[in-house]
Every structure is written in structure tokens, then in C-alpha cells.
Design a protein around this motif. Sequence first.
Motif, PDB file in Angstrom:
ATOM      1  N   MET A  57      11.641  19.176  11.265  1.00  0.00           N
ATOM      2  CA  MET A  57      11.249  20.311  10.447  1.00  0.00           C
ATOM      3  C   MET A  57      12.031  21.563  10.846  1.00  0.00           C
ATOM      4  SD  MET A  57       9.190  21.147   8.048  1.00  0.00           S
ATOM      5  CE  MET A  57       8.392  22.510   7.331  1.00  0.00           C
ATOM      6  N   LYS A  58      12.245  21.785  12.141  1.00  0.00           N
ATOM      7  CA  LYS A  58      12.987  22.947  12.599  1.00  0.00           C
ATOM      8  C   LYS A  58      14.465  22.843  12.210  1.00  0.00           C
ATOM      9  CE  LYS A  58      10.066  24.272  16.459  1.00  0.00           C
ATOM     10  NZ  LYS A  58      10.000  24.522  17.888  1.00  0.00           N
ATOM     11  N   LYS A  59      15.015  21.649  12.269  1.00  0.00           N
ATOM     12  CA  LYS A  59      16.412  21.473  11.880  1.00  0.00           C
ATOM     13  C   LYS A  59      16.589  21.756  10.391  1.00  0.00           C
ATOM     14  CE  LYS A  59      17.800  18.131  15.355  1.00  0.00           C
ATOM     15  NZ  LYS A  59      18.300  16.780  15.614  1.00  0.00           N
ATOM     16  N   TRP A  60      15.638  21.319   9.576  1.00  0.00           N
ATOM     17  CA  TRP A  60      15.705  21.547   8.143  1.00  0.00           C
ATOM     18  C   TRP A  60      15.644  23.044   7.844  1.00  0.00           C
ATOM     19  CZ3 TRP A  60      12.284  23.732   4.620  1.00  0.00           C
ATOM     20  CH2 TRP A  60      12.616  23.559   3.284  1.00  0.00           C
ATOM     21  N   LEU A  61      14.741  23.757   8.484  1.00  0.00           N
ATOM     22  CA  LEU A  61      14.601  25.192   8.279  1.00  0.00           C
ATOM     23  C   LEU A  61      15.865  25.923   8.723  1.00  0.00           C
ATOM     24  CD1 LEU A  61      12.825  27.582   7.441  1.00  0.00           C
ATOM     25  CD2 LEU A  61      11.944  27.640   9.771  1.00  0.00           C
ATOM     26  N   PHE A  62      16.392  25.536   9.871  1.00  0.00           N
ATOM     27  CA  PHE A  62      17.621  26.148  10.365  1.00  0.00           C
ATOM     28  C   PHE A  62      18.771  25.895   9.397  1.00  0.00           C
ATOM     29  CE2 PHE A  62      21.594  25.850  12.795  1.00  0.00           C
ATOM     30  CZ  PHE A  62      21.664  27.143  13.271  1.00  0.00           C
ATOM     31  N   THR A  63      18.866  24.695   8.886  1.00  0.00           N
ATOM     32  CA  THR A  63      19.927  24.348   7.945  1.00  0.00           C
ATOM     33  C   THR A  63      19.826  25.183   6.671  1.00  0.00           C
ATOM     34  OG1 THR A  63      19.985  22.089   8.795  1.00  0.00           O
ATOM     35  CG2 THR A  63      20.996  22.459   6.656  1.00  0.00           C
ATOM     36  N   VAL A  64      18.622  25.339   6.144  1.00  0.00           N
ATOM     37  CA  VAL A  64      18.423  26.136   4.931  1.00  0.00           C
ATOM     38  C   VAL A  64      18.775  27.599   5.189  1.00  0.00           C
ATOM     39  CG1 VAL A  64      16.694  26.999   3.315  1.00  0.00           C
ATOM     40  CG2 VAL A  64      16.722  24.585   3.910  1.00  0.00           C
ATOM     41  N   LEU A  65      18.317  28.150   6.308  1.00  0.00           N
ATOM     42  CA  LEU A  65      18.618  29.543   6.629  1.00  0.00           C
ATOM     43  C   LEU A  65      20.111  29.766   6.850  1.00  0.00           C
ATOM     44  CD1 LEU A  65      15.638  30.467   8.969  1.00  0.00           C
ATOM     45  CD2 LEU A  65      16.014  31.210   6.618  1.00  0.00           C
ATOM     46  N   PHE A  66      20.744  28.843   7.555  1.00  0.00           N
ATOM     47  CA  PHE A  66      22.181  28.962   7.792  1.00  0.00           C
ATOM     48  C   PHE A  66      22.959  28.858   6.486  1.00  0.00           C
ATOM     49  CE2 PHE A  66      26.347  27.088   8.798  1.00  0.00           C
ATOM     50  CZ  PHE A  66      26.837  28.097   9.602  1.00  0.00           C
ATOM     51  N   GLY A  67      22.577  27.927   5.642  1.00  0.00           N
ATOM     52  CA  GLY A  67      23.242  27.767   4.344  1.00  0.00           C
ATOM     53  C   GLY A  67      23.086  29.005   3.476  1.00  0.00           C
ATOM     54  N   THR A  68      21.896  29.578   3.471  1.00  0.00           N
ATOM     55  CA  THR A  68      21.648  30.793   2.696  1.00  0.00           C
ATOM     56  C   THR A  68      22.488  31.949   3.224  1.00  0.00           C
ATOM     57  OG1 THR A  68      19.393  30.056   2.241  1.00  0.00           O
ATOM     58  CG2 THR A  68      19.860  32.394   1.920  1.00  0.00           C
ATOM     59  N   ALA A  69      22.536  32.103   4.527  1.00  0.00           N
ATOM     60  CA  ALA A  69      23.339  33.171   5.125  1.00  0.00           C
ATOM     61  C   ALA A  69      24.818  32.973   4.806  1.00  0.00           C
ATOM     62  CB  ALA A  69      23.122  33.213   6.636  1.00  0.00           C
ATOM     63  N   LEU A  70      25.282  31.745   4.817  1.00  0.00           N
ATOM     64  CA  LEU A  70      26.680  31.453   4.514  1.00  0.00           C
ATOM     65  C   LEU A  70      27.008  31.807   3.064  1.00  0.00           C
ATOM     66  CD1 LEU A  70      29.310  30.253   5.589  1.00  0.00           C
ATOM     67  CD2 LEU A  70      28.523  28.031   4.812  1.00  0.00           C
ATOM     68  N   VAL A  71      26.143  31.428   2.147  1.00  0.00           N
ATOM     69  CA  VAL A  71      26.371  31.734   0.731  1.00  0.00           C
ATOM     70  C   VAL A  71      26.330  33.235   0.488  1.00  0.00           C
ATOM     71  CG1 VAL A  71      25.383  31.519  -1.581  1.00  0.00           C
ATOM     72  CG2 VAL A  71      25.590  29.505  -0.133  1.00  0.00           C
ATOM     73  N   LEU A  72      25.351  33.912   1.025  1.00  0.00           N
ATOM     74  CA  LEU A  72      25.250  35.352   0.831  1.00  0.00           C
ATOM     75  C   LEU A  72      26.410  36.093   1.488  1.00  0.00           C
ATOM     76  CD1 LEU A  72      21.424  35.935   1.256  1.00  0.00           C
ATOM     77  CD2 LEU A  72      22.744  35.950  -0.851  1.00  0.00           C
ATOM     78  N   GLY A  73      26.862  35.621   2.606  1.00  0.00           N
ATOM     79  CA  GLY A  73      28.008  36.233   3.274  1.00  0.00           C
ATOM     80  C   GLY A  73      29.293  36.064   2.484  1.00  0.00           C
ATOM     81  N   ALA A  74      29.451  34.922   1.827  1.00  0.00           N
ATOM     82  CA  ALA A  74      30.647  34.677   1.022  1.00  0.00           C
ATOM     83  C   ALA A  74      30.654  35.529  -0.235  1.00  0.00           C
ATOM     84  CB  ALA A  74      30.734  33.202   0.647  1.00  0.00           C
ATOM     85  N   CYS A  75      29.486  35.831  -0.775  1.00  0.00           N
ATOM     86  CA  CYS A  75      29.404  36.619  -2.008  1.00  0.00           C
ATOM     87  C   CYS A  75      29.530  38.111  -1.750  1.00  0.00           C
ATOM     88  CB  CYS A  75      28.074  36.366  -2.726  1.00  0.00           C
ATOM     89  SG  CYS A  75      27.956  34.704  -3.385  1.00  0.00           S
ATOM     90  N   GLY A  76      29.178  38.562  -0.591  1.00  0.00           N
ATOM     91  CA  GLY A  76      29.186  39.994  -0.295  1.00  0.00           C
ATOM     92  C   GLY A  76      30.437  40.401   0.427  1.00  0.00           C
ATOM     93  N   GLY A  77      30.389  41.582   0.986  1.00  0.00           N
ATOM     94  CA  GLY A  77      31.482  42.048   1.821  1.00  0.00           C
ATOM     95  C   GLY A  77      32.585  42.770   1.087  1.00  0.00           C
TER      96      GLY A  77
END
Length: 129
Positions: A1-21
Motif C-alpha cells: 500500500m505504501k509503495k502504491w501511494l509513493f508511486t502515485v505521488l511520484f508520478g503526479t509530481a513528475l507530470v506536474l513538474g513537466a507541465c510547469g516551469g
Amino acid sequence: MKKWLFTVLFGTALVLGACGGGDDDASDEPADNGDTASEESADNGEDSGGTVDASAAEEVFKSNCASCHGADLSGGAGPNLQKVGSKYSADEIADIIKNGKEGDQGQMPAGMATGDDVDLLASWLAQKK
């Protein structure tokens, strides 16, 4: 469960980081509003046959082109346009905007801008050398 949550949070941060800046500060280049006839504006308008309303061209670029070519023209899904004026004339750029182009970095779809926006963008981009 913790790995899944970490994966979702990391993926979201990666997508948002690619769109911004994107750097929204347009103060790097002086805006040529056509109000004054300076030596700089005469030099910048050589290939386009006159001065270009840079702020209007930047707005058209942001709404039609920045998603592929980057807010600072540095490229992304599309090629870098920071020095496109040294490779293509305003007429050639207008033709690419109207008709599209296939190249090394994929395909430029036709009709991404229309009407007067094509000439405005082409003149503005032709000044990028």
C-alpha cells in the motif's frame, strides 16, 4: 500500500513538474511596440519588412505554439525555435505554419495558427537569430 501511494505521488509530481516551469518573465527582450523608431527596431525588422508587435506575437505563440516549442522557444515535443530566423525566412516560416512540416523531431501539424496570426508569428520568429 505504501509503495502504491509513493508511486502515485511520484508520478503526479513528475507530470506536474513537466507541465510547469515556464518562465513568464518577458523582460529578457525589449518589446517593440512600434511607438518609437529606433535603430534596434530597424535592425530587427530587416527580414520581416518592418516592425512586429512582439507582445501580440508572444500571446499568439503562447496560445498556439508553446505547448510543443516551449514558452521560451527552447523546444520540447517540437524543435527549438530560439534561432529559427537564421535558418528560415518569414515566408518560409509562414508556409510551415500554414502547411505543416515533417522533420527530425516529428510532425508540425498544419493550421496551428490562421489569418493574420500566421504573418505575425512568422515575422516575429524570423527575427530570432
